[in-house]
Design an enzyme around this catalytic site. Structure first.
Site, short mmCIF file in Angstrom:
data_model
loop_
_atom_site.label_atom_id
_atom_site.label_comp_id
_atom_site.label_asym_id
_atom_site.label_seq_id
_atom_site.Cartn_x
_atom_site.Cartn_y
_atom_site.Cartn_z
CB SER A 55 -37.01 -0.22 -3.39
OG SER A 55 -35.70 -0.51 -3.82
CG ASN A 56 -31.81 1.85 -2.35
OD1 ASN A 56 -31.26 1.45 -1.33
ND2 ASN A 56 -31.68 1.25 -3.51
CG LEU B 53 -30.88 5.36 -14.21
CD1 LEU B 53 -31.67 4.47 -15.15
CD2 LEU B 53 -29.74 4.58 -13.56
CG LEU C 238 -22.41 13.22 -15.29
CD1 LEU C 238 -21.71 12.02 -14.65
CD2 LEU C 238 -21.58 13.79 -16.42
CG ASN D 172 -24.65 6.81 -6.90
OD1 ASN D 172 -25.85 6.82 -7.15
ND2 ASN D 172 -23.80 5.94 -7.43
CG HIS E 250 -22.55 1.13 -8.65
ND1 HIS E 250 -23.15 1.43 -9.86
CD2 HIS E 250 -21.72 0.07 -8.87
CE1 HIS E 250 -22.67 0.59 -10.78
NE2 HIS E 250 -21.82 -0.25 -10.20
CG ASP F 122 -20.49 4.43 -10.74
OD1 ASP F 122 -20.81 3.70 -11.71
OD2 ASP F 122 -21.31 5.00 -10.02
CD GLU G 94 -28.73 -1.49 -4.11
OE1 GLU G 94 -29.26 -0.39 -4.25
OE2 GLU G 94 -28.56 -2.29 -5.05
N1 LIG Z 1 -21.49 13.17 -11.27
C1 LIG Z 1 -22.03 11.96 -11.01
N2 LIG Z 1 -23.30 11.70 -11.40
C2 LIG Z 1 -23.85 10.47 -11.13
C3 LIG Z 1 -23.10 9.46 -10.49
C4 LIG Z 1 -21.75 9.77 -10.10
O1 LIG Z 1 -21.03 8.93 -9.50
N3 LIG Z 1 -21.26 11.03 -10.37
N4 LIG Z 1 -23.65 8.20 -10.26
C5 LIG Z 1 -24.80 7.87 -11.10
C6 LIG Z 1 -25.44 6.57 -10.75
N5 LIG Z 1 -24.82 5.51 -11.55
C7 LIG Z 1 -24.13 4.52 -10.92
O2 LIG Z 1 -24.12 4.38 -9.68
C8 LIG Z 1 -24.90 5.54 -12.97
C9 LIG Z 1 -26.09 5.94 -13.55
C10 LIG Z 1 -26.19 5.99 -14.95
C11 LIG Z 1 -25.11 5.62 -15.75
C12 LIG Z 1 -25.23 5.73 -17.24
O3 LIG Z 1 -24.41 5.17 -17.96
N6 LIG Z 1 -26.28 6.44 -17.71
C13 LIG Z 1 -26.55 6.53 -19.16
C14 LIG Z 1 -27.94 7.13 -19.38
C15 LIG Z 1 -29.03 6.17 -18.87
C16 LIG Z 1 -30.44 6.71 -19.16
O4 LIG Z 1 -30.60 7.92 -19.45
O5 LIG Z 1 -31.38 5.90 -19.05
C17 LIG Z 1 -25.53 7.45 -19.82
O6 LIG Z 1 -25.05 8.42 -19.18
O7 LIG Z 1 -25.31 7.20 -21.01
C18 LIG Z 1 -23.93 5.21 -15.17
C19 LIG Z 1 -23.82 5.15 -13.77
C20 LIG Z 1 -25.82 9.00 -11.11
N7 LIG Z 1 -25.15 10.24 -11.48
N1 LIG Z 2 -25.44 2.69 -11.40
C1 LIG Z 2 -26.61 3.08 -10.71
C2 LIG Z 2 -27.44 1.87 -10.35
O1 LIG Z 2 -27.42 0.85 -11.03
N2 LIG Z 2 -28.20 2.01 -9.26
C3 LIG Z 2 -29.05 0.94 -8.82
O2 LIG Z 2 -30.39 1.16 -9.29
C4 LIG Z 2 -31.26 0.46 -8.37
C5 LIG Z 2 -32.36 1.42 -7.97
O3 LIG Z 2 -33.35 0.69 -7.27
P1 LIG Z 2 -34.52 1.50 -6.51
O4 LIG Z 2 -35.07 2.51 -7.50
O5 LIG Z 2 -35.51 0.42 -6.15
O6 LIG Z 2 -33.89 2.16 -5.30
C6 LIG Z 2 -30.40 0.04 -7.16
O7 LIG Z 2 -30.07 -1.33 -7.24
C7 LIG Z 2 -29.16 0.89 -7.31
O8 LIG Z 2 -27.99 0.30 -6.75
#
Ligand SMILES: Nc1nc2c(c(=O)[nH]1)N[C@@H](CN(C=O)c1ccc(C(=O)N[C@@H](CCC(=O)O)C(=O)O)cc1)CN2
Ligand SMILES: NCC(=O)N[C@@H]1O[C@H](COP(=O)([O-])[O-])[C@@H](O)[C@H]1O
Length: 231
Positions: A29-30, A106, A108, A123, A125, A166, A195
């Site tokens: 949606s974003n 989701l 890294l 990103n 969050h 993050d 968002e």
């Molecule tokens: N280098 C970076 N990569 C990403 C960031 C960042 O800040 N630096 N932000 C994330 C988005 N995010 C939060 O905003 C976030 C997404 C996912 C996770 C997480 O714990 N993921 C799991 C795996 C989940 C899955 O595969 O379904 C994990 O790594 O174990 C935490 C924060 C995007 N990338």
């Molecule tokens: N830590 C990462 C995280 O939780 N991100 C969150 O995933 C959703 C994606 O929605 P979308 O696919 O509808 O844009 C959003 O709420 C975003 O902030």
């Protein structure tokens, strides 16, 4: 006053239209909000490519319907499908990408990509970082944790992406209330609306080249109305 407004809009139009890559893993949606804002001219850019780790997610389906190229990254386990880190950098360069916007992605982002696109990856969050962020904090878990904490305010953070989850410097935040009878679902719906607004505003700022990096590494937004004012 009107002349200044016209002068500012002409200045934007004279800028090269920026090329954006959006990374998603879910509904998107974003991504849709940003894409629609590019079509309406609110964002002086175009979504040139969508990157996802889930080829069948809602964001990827919508991108295909709009004729936007979809790239799979990272490679799925035990599959030849998808790009390596090196190939992803090469492909994004081939698309002349200016900015990478993560929107519910989701995985890294590898250091190789962070270094290849300095000060160009952001990103969103759902929480007011640095609270409620980091590994494991994504999707509904963030909303649930915020409710259980008793926090009265919540809201999206858009931050620069560095090598860790993050921890990048914060660029923009929005605020919504947490209500006494909120569920994770009602809170999610409220923060998602904020968002969409915030990410479109930030995408517009990026494409208008109104980011200024402070000496300590914090990105500031230069006001469109008053170039001497920053937030
Ligand atoms: N280098 C970076 N990569 C990403 C960031 C960042 O800040 N630096 N932000 C994330 C988005 N995010 C939060 O905003 C976030 C997404 C996912 C996770 C997480 O714990 N993921 C799991 C795996 C989940 C899955 O595969 O379904 C994990 O790594 O174990 C935490 C924060 C995007 N990338
Ligand atoms: N830590 C990462 C995280 O939780 N991100 C969150 O995933 C959703 C994606 O929605 P979308 O696919 O509808 O844009 C959003 O709420 C975003 O902030």
């Amino acid at each position: 006053m009107v002349f200044n407004l016209i002068e500012r809009e002409v200045a934007v139009i004279q800028l090269r239209k920026k090329k954006i890559a959006v990374f998603v893993s879910g509904g998107g949606s974003n991504f849709r909000s940003i894409y629609e804002a590019t079509l309406e001219g609110i964002v002086h850019g175009e979504v040139a490519v969508l990157v996802t780790n889930k080829d069948d997610c809602g964001g990827a389906k919508y991108a295909r319907e709009q004729g936007i190229p979809v790239i799979l990254f990272p490679k799925a386990k035990n599959s030849s499908e998808g790009l390596s880190e090196e190939d992803l950098v090469d492909v994004l360069r081939a698309y002349n990408i200016d900015f990478i916007l993560l929107a519910g992605y989701l995985k890294l982002i590898p250091t190789e990509l962070v270094r290849a696109f300095p000060r160009s990856i952001f990103n969103i969050h759902p929480s007011l970082l640095p609270a409620f962020g980091g590994k494991g904090y994504y999707g509904i878990k963030v909303h649930k944790t915020v409710i259980v904490s008793g926090a009265r305010y919540y809201g999206p953070t858009i931050h620069h992406v560095d090598d860790h989850y993050d921890t990048g410097r914060i660029l923009a935040q929005g605020v919504v209330p947490v209500l006494a009878n909120d569920t994770a679902e009602t809170l999610a719906a409220r923060v998602l609306q904020e968002e969409h607004k915030l990410y479109v505003e930030v995408a517009a700022v990026l494409c208008e080249e109104r980011i200024v990096w402070r000496e300590d590494g914090v990105p500031l937004i230069r006001s469109k109305e008053d170039p001497d004012h920053y937030k």
